[in-house]
Design a protein around this motif. Structure first.
Motif, short mmCIF file in Angstrom:
data_model
loop_
_atom_site.label_atom_id
_atom_site.label_comp_id
_atom_site.label_asym_id
_atom_site.label_seq_id
_atom_site.Cartn_x
_atom_site.Cartn_y
_atom_site.Cartn_z
N VAL A 139 -8.47 -3.44 -5.32
CA VAL A 139 -7.04 -3.07 -5.01
C VAL A 139 -6.42 -3.17 -6.28
O VAL A 139 -5.76 -2.14 -6.89
CB VAL A 139 -6.44 -3.73 -3.64
N LEU A 140 -6.59 -4.49 -6.95
CA LEU A 140 -5.82 -4.35 -7.64
C LEU A 140 -6.33 -3.72 -9.09
O LEU A 140 -5.62 -2.86 -9.87
CB LEU A 140 -5.71 -6.00 -8.52
N GLU A 141 -7.35 -4.28 -9.49
CA GLU A 141 -8.36 -2.95 -9.68
C GLU A 141 -8.06 -1.37 -9.93
O GLU A 141 -7.21 -1.13 -11.45
CB GLU A 141 -9.63 -3.06 -10.24
N ASN B 46 1.49 -2.83 -10.75
CA ASN B 46 0.69 -2.67 -12.45
C ASN B 46 2.42 -2.71 -13.31
O ASN B 46 1.81 -3.27 -14.38
CB ASN B 46 0.98 -1.16 -12.72
N ASP B 47 3.70 -2.59 -12.89
CA ASP B 47 4.78 -2.74 -14.25
C ASP B 47 5.08 -4.38 -14.08
O ASP B 47 6.08 -4.40 -14.50
CB ASP B 47 5.42 -2.33 -13.92
N GLY B 48 4.47 -5.07 -13.40
CA GLY B 48 5.08 -6.61 -13.45
C GLY B 48 6.42 -6.78 -12.80
O GLY B 48 6.94 -8.06 -12.63
N TYR C 92 0.89 -0.66 -0.16
CA TYR C 92 0.26 -0.68 -0.16
C TYR C 92 0.78 1.15 0.36
O TYR C 92 0.24 2.44 0.84
CB TYR C 92 -1.49 -0.03 0.66
N THR C 93 2.03 0.88 -0.79
CA THR C 93 2.62 2.27 -0.56
C THR C 93 2.80 2.79 -2.32
O THR C 93 2.62 2.29 -3.11
CB THR C 93 4.30 2.64 -0.41
N PRO C 94 3.05 4.23 -2.56
CA PRO C 94 3.01 3.96 -4.08
C PRO C 94 4.01 2.98 -4.88
O PRO C 94 3.78 3.19 -6.16
CB PRO C 94 3.66 5.71 -3.62
#
Length: 438
Positions: A276-278, A260-262, A251-253
């Motif tokens: 959360v994933l969406e 998102n970037d894999g 839950y951090t940036p």
């Protein structure tokens, strides 16, 4: 107002080790059902989204008992606000959404009422672990379970297929998969150890058989550093030490971007994880799969909860019976369950929810039509996890002690962090006036 240590009477003792109230809840709230035609107005504090729309269904069918939703911040701010109102003697709502881990604190402060007589026999509609959270092992009922957070494992199926990895069924297989993924790409991890999410670690410990608090005669017991929890700590300490998993908080940036970037290709989350994933990894939709949490013993599957809350009636309510009637409807009525799942976006605790409300997978997992079938299995949490009256102290100690352990990347420090949590929690309970065994 003074603190009073109450004697324990059988299993009721679990709830009332300590109270900060001047009178019992029976003296405060009303417990008589409204007369035919009598108008009753109830206030409901909740942080769940769109709950006002859910309540519209109740108000349409129950014109004599009107419920007004008052949106609140969740977590500690909600508890603090309620306790302030209880201490002042006014300003509390009739109904309150209460996180399971906060219920012992609210009971000890005489803030929520026993509604066992009013809600009737609804116990069979909920998993044993959820029911234990609202009864604290007693005959009293301090709310009706609203939602639960059975833990699940989410993973990038495209990465697994590329590397020829099967979804891990055991923790040994999870470790092997983590090593293989990281060996193929040093910037890629199957998961991370999060020193900022004590509830996550508590759920993993519950799966391993732990219960951090308990009752022994007229005293609380504290077992945060028991063998079951140490097994979990040692496991993660080993993976962090060898670099097979990351050691950064969730839950951090940075973590959001990694999903998102894999670079984060797996997540030990909970049933509410699709949202959360969406929200953080929209571009990866269709690449994730959900399955059960890896097991310590595949022949005897267990699980734990991360999150969840109940709906409770406060001791200041002058319409206890009407409030309890609403609480029971909200969490058991088929139409209410549909609204909780589809409108409030929570995972209802009721065992009937899968059949009546959860008929389509979450949008992010639309390629996995059996998502809620898997979730229903995950929700069969059989190991009761008892929360104590100072969860906030224990969780704060977790954040501090495990942050140092994770940063050190020294496996031995993880076990020491548990010892720190244990000592801090026990010392605080004794200082506050609780009777602690040992």
């Amino acid at each position: 107002m003074k603190k009073i240590t109450l004697p324990l009477a059988g299993v009721l003792a679990a709830a009332l080790m300590l109270t900060t109230a001047c009178s019992s809840s029976d003296d405060k709230g009303g417990d008589t059902a409204p007369k035919p035609g009598e108008k009753v107005e109830l206030t409901y504090w909740t942080w769940a989204p769109n709950m006002d729309k859910v309540v519209e269904g109740w108000n349409a069918k129950n014109p004599d008992i009107k419920v007004t939703v008052n949106k609140q911040d969740g977590g500690d701010p909600a508890v603090t606000k309620l306790l302030t109102a209880i201490k002042a003697g006014s300003g509390a709502p009739d109904v309150m959404q209460a996180e399971y881990q906060k219920i012992p604190t609210l009971v000890s402060a005489d803030a929520i009422a026993d509604i066992a007589k009013e809600v009737g026999d609804v116990k069979a509609k909920f998993p044993e672990s959820a029911w234990n959270s609202v009864t604290l092992g007693s005959e009293a009922v301090y709310g009706v379970p609203q939602d639960t957070g059975p833990m699940m494992f989410f993973y990038r199926s495209d990465v697994f297929e590329k590397l020829g990895i099967q979804a891990p069924k055991t923790w040994d297989e999870y470790a092997a998969a983590a090593r293989k993924i990281n060996a193929a790409n040093k910037k890629q991890f199957l998961g991370t150890f999060s020193a900022a999410d004590a509830g996550w670690f508590a759920g993993l410990s519950q799966q391993a058989g732990a219960s951090w608090w308990g009752v022994q005669g007229d005293a609380w017991t504290v077992a945060i550093n028991d063998a079951n929890t140490k097994k979990v700590a040692d496991y993660w300490g080993g993976l962090v030490a060898e670099g097979a998993v990351d050691n950064k908080p969730m839950y951090t940036p940075e973590w959001n971007a990694a999903l998102n970037d894999g670079t984060q290709v797996g997540w030990l989350g909970a049933v509410w994880g699709p949202g959360v994933l969406e929200g953080n990894a929209a571009s990866t939709k269709g690449k994730w799969k959900a399955t059960q949490l890896p097991q310590w013993d595949a022949a005897a599957p267990k699980n734990g909860n991360w999150g969840g809350s109940a709906t409770s009636v406060t001791t200041q309510s002058k319409n206890k019976a009407a409030a309890a009637k609403f609480v029971a409807w909200l969490n058991t009525d088929p139409e209410a369950l549909k609204a909780l799942a589809g409108t409030a976006n929570v995972y209802p605790a009721s065992v009937d929810a899968t059949a009546t409300a959860l008929t389509k997978p979450p949008a992010f997992f639309e390629n996995q039509p059996d998502f809620y079938t898997i979730a229903a299995e995950a929700a069969k949490v059989t190991n009761a996890f008892t929360y104590g009256p100072n969860v906030n102290v224990a969780y704060s100690s977790y954040n501090d002690a495990f942050a140092k352990a994770a940063q050190s990347k020294n496996a031995a420090e993880f076990s020491k962090a548990l010892d720190t949590m244990q000592q801090t929690t026990v010392d605080d309970m004794k200082k506050t006036g609780f009777n602690v065994a040992g």
